[in-house]
Design an enzyme around this catalytic site. Structure first.
Site, PDB file in Angstrom:
ATOM      1  N   GLU A 219       0.852  -1.206   0.000  1.00 35.26           N
ATOM      2  CA  GLU A 219       0.000   0.000   0.000  1.00 35.26           C
ATOM      3  C   GLU A 219       0.879   1.244   0.000  1.00 35.26           C
ATOM      4  O   GLU A 219       0.682   2.179   0.776  1.00 35.26           O
ATOM      5  CB  GLU A 219      -0.931  -0.023   1.202  1.00 35.26           C
ATOM      6  CG  GLU A 219      -1.855  -1.241   1.203  1.00 35.26           C
ATOM      7  CD  GLU A 219      -2.760  -1.320   2.411  1.00 35.26           C
ATOM      8  OE1 GLU A 219      -2.376  -0.821   3.493  1.00 35.26           O
ATOM      9  OE2 GLU A 219      -3.867  -1.859   2.298  1.00 35.26           O
TER      10      GLU A 219
ATOM     11  N   CYS B 164     -10.573  -0.238   7.584  1.00 36.22           N
ATOM     12  CA  CYS B 164     -10.113   1.068   8.041  1.00 36.22           C
ATOM     13  C   CYS B 164     -10.713   2.202   7.219  1.00 36.22           C
ATOM     14  O   CYS B 164     -10.938   3.302   7.743  1.00 36.22           O
ATOM     15  CB  CYS B 164      -8.593   1.131   8.004  1.00 36.22           C
ATOM     16  SG  CYS B 164      -7.876   0.650   6.419  1.00 36.22           S
TER      17      CYS B 164
END
Length: 810
Positions: A326, A409
């Site tokens: 990421e 998240c």
């Protein structure tokens, strides 16, 4: 008692400076030179953002809480408290999801009282308080005996991945928000007890642990808790975490670039690693710098900002080029279809940009923040508030927002970020008031020992007009400088670097008037500054013409060469297949002389400005050559894509016909409708017959179909033909990412055809075989069959998945 922290400069270039953090920090008060308006003192009354805030209040808050209930996230606290029985359910960072929704719910309560929500929070906070261990430790995974990477052998022994400190950082943010919104200390007391434990445990003092969180965030939380309580140890601990990062002294080892733990922050110049962690860390560093006056920190985050904005920022304001880790990519590595651009990274970027503005007072940071708000962030949540994107690519074969994720998240970050939006709009410094964002709103701003109200009316970003009414609260004239941001896009540059530029970079000719008359002003750090004695009811009128702009990228951004993007005002546009006559977008070519028309569509996607233009399009002819034909392009705001039928989407469109993907020639395969036993969420069956030639089996730059994350199973992919046809040949180009992923050519495969209600295998011709070679087509020839559907059946290799880049039929 509140204790102020000081501006005494601390030199942090050596480990001795870290050890100095063991001493208490008490000195003269210092903070950001510019103060944002408290979000509760800003009311958004209408315009673009009110429907999104209402969707968040009415839907997302409750939706996210319900998902936290359904997935065991909330039950983990009840179990840890002994109120329920059972094992830990989920992943180590799931505690933080609950804290983030509480934070968002608290912001919502601050502006919209809701007794039912208030009571729900009371019950939930009681469970959290009961789950906290006597000394303040709060981490349900360990309390409930979870093993493996989540816990380590003892407390804090696996900080690289455990998220123990990350979780409580979000607890501290939620606690402060809840206390500010309700006046209740229930969650604040939990946070204080936890932070006291952290402050005792971590530091350079004798018997303390010298280590840092693998996932940064606690730095922001500790600073917020310090602001709320005045307890200097919280700021000292935040500073310790900042300065101990990247240093080997006293630690078993560093966590490396992925966690921004490869060198001290004062030496860092390149944004690397996990983009969300980085954004949170840089924001936390800014907070600590503002409260300590440490210039070395500020120089470091200024360098990092420059690297991001000049080399690693997507046009949408998104961050994170790579799905792997990421993470940021290398300089100018900004692919479109494989862009990660996590929604959380957009939020972290916004937090970072806001803090840099508060440090420096330059509108260029708000320009980037605004780009994030209207594009990179907003795409991450549906108009309805209950569907979400985790990655936000700039090109797609047909993605859809999801109800939830195993790692969620992003949905819970959305719910806390949206209602805090009002706090970004205005700011003040001494006798200077800043209007940063154009929102239909009313704000109360401190001005020395008095207060000034600003009432802003606008339909921005669809309207070019902003009206600001000045209302000194005591009715007397007030002399101050009003700073009204003139966006970078209005001054002829999309971002404050040369990463992107407009083909026509002429400033738009904005104008500023007071009470209908042109007013003397100066342009300072991107703001039009009007200094005068303001009277009750004075009206400031800003006109911001919004032509349609063509954007091109720096020559080193390989994926954008020969392409352009289109934007109007702060809004980046995209082409979505559902709006195009051919139901495709990759074949569109936008010439430089194309003239765009603008139509506001209140009935479409919550009300949007739609752009249209006569363009060109590439078509594959039967002989394999490419023809360029007239076409019409319709473009919608990027944030609004994926609300209708699934199909291609692209932000960057061909400017050079050579980079367009020609519309497929009419073949059995191109006219067929494709389906499969299973399709991975970021892949598409449309890749099977798009006639895009792979460069190799591991080609990740084109659309693909895979059965991931199914492994070792029997699967199928099918063509339903446009009409009953004779079929005698097929060719398959397998996707295989061995070495980087878990897709490999299948163990075996065969082709079957539909015969009435039955599926029958084709009869291979002599010499033909079901091959599984990589980097080429695997062709079979068989006795001709008359059918209206064919199916390719595969047996996946043990432990592996598989995929297809192209499947031809003749």
């Amino acid at each position: 008692m509140r204790v102020s922290l000081g501006a005494t400069p601390w030199l942090l270039c050596t480990w001795a400076a870290v050890q100095a953090l063991a001493a208490p920090v008490v000195a003269a008060a210092v903070d950001y030179p510019i103060r944002p308006a408290p979000f509760q003192d800003v009311t958004i009354n209408g315009g673009f953002w009110l429907p999104r805030l209402e969707a968040n209040r009415r839907t997302t808050v409750r939706y996210d809480f319900q998902k936290c209930e359904d997935t065991g996230r909330i039950a983990n606290f009840a179990k840890a408290a002994g109120l329920e029985t059972g094992k830990f359910q989920g992943i180590c960072y799931d505690d933080s999801d609950v804290f983030k929704v509480i934070e968002g719910a608290s912001y919502t309560l601050a502006v919209s009282p809701d007794p039912q929500l208030d009571a729900y929070l009371d019950g939930l906070i009681a469970k959290i308080a009961a789950a906290q261990e006597p000394d303040g430790y709060l981490y349900t995974a360990r309390t409930l005996g979870a093993t493996g990477f989540m816990t380590g052998r003892e407390r804090w022994s696996n900080l690289r991945v455990s998220h123990e400190l990350y979780n409580v950082g979000h607890l501290y943010e939620a606690a402060v928000a809840h206390w500010q919104a309700t006046g209740k200390r229930t969650l604040l007391d939990v946070a204080i007890k936890s932070a006291d434990l952290v402050a005792r445990t971590f530091g350079p003092g004798e018997g303390q642990r010298v280590d840092v969180p693998g996932h940064e965030e606690i730095e922001i939380g500790l600073v917020k808790l310090y602001r709320a309580t005045g307890e200097p140890r919280y700021l000292s601990t935040a500073r310790f975490f900042v300065d101990a990062r990247g240093r080997k002294q006293g630690r078993r080892g560093l966590y490396g670039p992925y966690a921004q733990d490869h060198e001290p922050i004062t030496d860092q110049a390149l944004a690397v690693g996990h983009a969300v962690r980085a954004g949170y860390f840089y924001a936390g560093v800014a907070d600590v710098a503002a409260l300590t006056g440490e210039a070395a920190y500020i120089r470091a985050i200024d360098r990092l900002w420059e690297d991001i904005v000049a080399r690693k920022l997507y046009l949408t304001g998104g961050l994170g080029a790579r799905a792997e880790g990421e993470a940021f990519g290398e300089a100018y590595e900004l692919p479109n279809a494989t862009a990660y651009n996590e929604t959380c990274a957009a939020i972290a970027n916004a937090l970072f940009q806001q803090r840099l503005f508060l440090l420096h007072g330059d509108a260029k940071y708000i320009d980037v923040l605004e780009r994030v708000l209207y594009n990179g962030f907003l795409a991450g949540v549906s108009l309805s508030g209950d569907r979400f994107f985790y990655p936000n690519p700039l090109a797609s074969a047909g993605d859809a927002r999801k109800e939830w994720f195993t790692t969620s998240c992003c949905p819970v970050n959305v719910v806390r970020f949206l209602p805090s939006l009002a706090g970004f709009a205005y700011a003040s410094r001494d006798d200077h008031l800043f209007v940063n964002l154009f929102l239909d709103s009313r704000a109360r701003l401190p001005l020395g020992d008095r207060t000034v109200e600003l009432v802003q009316r606008t339909e921005y970003p669809w309207s070019e007009r902003v009206c600001i009414e000045i209302l000194p609260t005591d009715g007397a004239d007030a002399s101050f400088a009003l700073h009204v941001r003139i966006p970078g896009w209005a001054q002829g540059h999309p971002v404050p670097s040369n990463l992107y530029r407009y083909l026509d970079d002429t400033p738009v000719g904005w104008s500023l008037a007071v009470n209908g008359q042109a007013v003397e002003h100066r342009l300072e750090q991107g703001f039009a500054v009007v200094q005068r004695a303001w009277r009750q009811g004075d009206r400031v009128e800003l006109e911001l013409p919004m032509p349609v702009r063509r954007v091109v990228a720096h020559e080193r951004v390989a994926d954008d060469q020969g392409r352009l993007a289109v934007e109007r005002g702060p809004v980046v546009y995209c082409a979505e297949a559902v709006d195009q006559p051919d139901r495709k977008v990759a074949h569109v070519v936008v010439p430089d002389d194309a003239e765009f028309s603008i139509e506001h569509r209140p009935d479409l996607l919550g009300g949007v400005d739609v752009l249209s233009a006569a363009v060109r399009a590439a078509h594959r002819a039967a002989d394999g050559t490419t023809e360029i034909r007239p076409a019409v392009l319709t473009a919608i705001p990027y944030y609004a894509w994926a609300h209708r039928e699934r199909g291609e989407m692209a932000v960057w469109l061909a400017r050079d016909p050579g980079v367009a993907r020609p519309l497929p020639a009419a073949t059995l395969a191109s006219r067929a409708a494709a389906s499969a036993s299973h399709t991975w969420q970021r892949d598409t069956t449309a890749a099977l017959n798009d006639q895009v030639e792979p460069s190799k089996s591991a080609d990740d730059q084109i659309a693909r179909f895979t059965w991931w994350d199914h492994r070792g199973s029997q699967e199928w992919v099918q063509y339903d033909l446009a009409a009953t046809s004779a079929v005698a040949r097929a060719a398959v180009y397998w996707f295989d990412d061995t070495g980087t992923g878990h897709c490999k050519v299948p163990a075996s495969w065969r082709l079957v055809y539909r015969d009435g209600d039955a599926w029958r295998p084709v009869e291979l011709q002599a010499g033909s075989a079901y091959a599984t070679a990589v980097d080429r087509y695997n062709e079979i020839q068989f006795a001709p069959v008359e059918t209206n559907a064919v199916r390719l059946e595969v047996q996946l290799q043990d432990g592996m998945s598989a995929g297809i880049l192209e499947w031809r039929l003749e």
